[in-house]
Design an enzyme around this catalytic site. Sequence first.
Site, PDB file in Angstrom:
ATOM      1  N   ASP A   1       1.332   2.631   3.719  1.00 29.55           N
ATOM      2  CA  ASP A   1       0.463   3.671   3.235  1.00 29.55           C
ATOM      3  C   ASP A   1       1.025   5.211   3.115  1.00 29.55           C
ATOM      4  OD1 ASP A   1      -1.957   5.144   2.849  1.00 29.55           O
ATOM      5  OD2 ASP A   1      -2.568   5.211   4.741  1.00 29.55           O
TER       6      ASP A   1
ATOM      7  N   LYS B   1      -9.482  -0.200  -5.869  1.00 31.77           N
ATOM      8  CA  LYS B   1      -9.308   0.305  -4.726  1.00 31.77           C
ATOM      9  C   LYS B   1     -10.645   1.414  -4.548  1.00 31.77           C
ATOM     10  CE  LYS B   1      -7.808   2.537  -0.762  1.00 31.77           C
ATOM     11  NZ  LYS B   1      -6.434   3.054   0.150  1.00 31.77           N
TER      12      LYS B   1
ATOM     13  N   HIS C   1     -10.473   1.575   2.046  1.00 35.19           N
ATOM     14  CA  HIS C   1     -10.181   2.668   2.590  1.00 35.19           C
ATOM     15  C   HIS C   1     -11.436   1.658   3.747  1.00 35.19           C
ATOM     16  CE1 HIS C   1      -8.426   6.692   4.887  1.00 35.19           C
ATOM     17  NE2 HIS C   1     -10.348   6.120   4.709  1.00 35.19           N
TER      18      HIS C   1
ATOM     19  N   HIS D   1       1.883   5.826  -1.882  1.00 31.59           N
ATOM     20  CA  HIS D   1       0.777   6.701  -1.967  1.00 31.59           C
ATOM     21  C   HIS D   1       2.710   6.671  -2.699  1.00 31.59           C
ATOM     22  CE1 HIS D   1      -3.167   6.946  -1.385  1.00 31.59           C
ATOM     23  NE2 HIS D   1      -2.532   6.269  -0.164  1.00 31.59           N
TER      24      HIS D   1
ATOM     25  N   HIS E   1      -4.490  -0.854   6.141  1.00 31.32           N
ATOM     26  CA  HIS E   1      -4.111   0.485   7.058  1.00 31.32           C
ATOM     27  C   HIS E   1      -4.807  -0.270   8.692  1.00 31.32           C
ATOM     28  CE1 HIS E   1      -6.656   3.048   4.749  1.00 31.32           C
ATOM     29  NE2 HIS E   1      -6.369   3.558   3.962  1.00 31.32           N
TER      30      HIS E   1
ATOM     31  N   HIS F   1       0.929  -0.976  -0.677  1.00 27.85           N
ATOM     32  CA  HIS F   1       0.009   0.124  -0.176  1.00 27.85           C
ATOM     33  C   HIS F   1       1.456   1.199   0.312  1.00 27.85           C
ATOM     34  CE1 HIS F   1      -4.184   2.406   1.279  1.00 27.85           C
ATOM     35  NE2 HIS F   1      -2.857   2.834   1.246  1.00 27.85           N
TER      36      HIS F   1
HETATM   37 ZN   LIG Z   1      -3.540   5.473   2.187  1.00 27.40          ZN
END
Ligand SMILES: [Zn+2]
Length: 345
Positions: A248, A100, A137, A18, A175, A16
């Site tokens: 994350d 996602k 999420h 970004h 997460h 995971h």
């Molecule tokens: Zn994230």
Amino acid sequence: MPSAHELTIAAPDDWHLHLRDGDTLRAVLPFTARVFRRAIIMPNLDPPVTDVALCAAYRERILRAAPPGFEPLMTLYLTEQTRPGTIAGAAACGFVHGVKLYPKDTTTHSAAGVGDTGKISGVLEAMQRHDLPLLVHGEAAGAGIDPFDREKIFIERTLIPLRADFPELRIVLEHITTSDAADYIAGAGERSAATITPHHLLYSRNALFDGGLRPHRYCLPLPQREAHRRALAAAACSGAASFFLGTDSAPHARHDKESACGCAGVFNAPAALGIYAAIFEQAGALERLEAFASLNGPRFYRLPVNRERITLVREAEAVPRCVAAGGDEIVPLLGGGEVAWRVRR
Ligand SMILES: [Zn+2]
């Protein structure tokens, strides 16, 4: 048996991540690629990565910025306009490994997310049929919901019904922050899994207010009480196949964090693996770090384990105070401090 000062494991992956785009992408990617061979790349750009063509172009930009050997595992951003045909194309293209789900208005660039999961049932059915994982999420949206209750309420109201409606769908609850989430995943069967971040293993919510407001520790979902942090550490260190590494890592410019309305997201890539190793060491579970970091993720995503091996040594490594990105700077988790473990070069 590994010694207490050295540990050799299959090269890890980050399930995971970004990376953003442009200058930020070029600035942050080297910190991930120096320790992780592959990463699941989040699609919440602005505008979001909603189809295979956008995803292919984003993948090319990542590959241009990446050192040789790093493989981005791409994802699509689910909206209420996503069509089953897009899922079929994603499953066939070979580089999309998940889709996602951002509940609308819960976190960074989630405005295009899904307000009503009833509107995406055809897409979820297509994902189940094509065996493309759903990455979630897990926070309930709504101004009336206490921010510390959002994950638990999302599990009860959305995830449990979705799990029942699509029993063959592979789902990753990303997460996780609570014992409720860890308990749910532990009992939800082999098609359900969760990622756990270094910052949720390191910090309870007290760390947000440690001597003052700490914007660089602010993330969503929020860190929770210490009892929840301990439950996450126990889940990660259990070695159970349904829990694996996902940092994350989510960079924001310093001025967007140190602001009257600061952004959520922790840039942890420079410190992540060292933090995980220290958490496993504290739990007396270093021999299970490889399962969490290098084995459980590939098994769930049906990818080969990395053949390359790395050796972690118990030697302090400095974490940069800040990282330049275009005209901005980004402050890493533990920036200016150090982690107790590093990868031997
Ligand atoms: Zn994230």
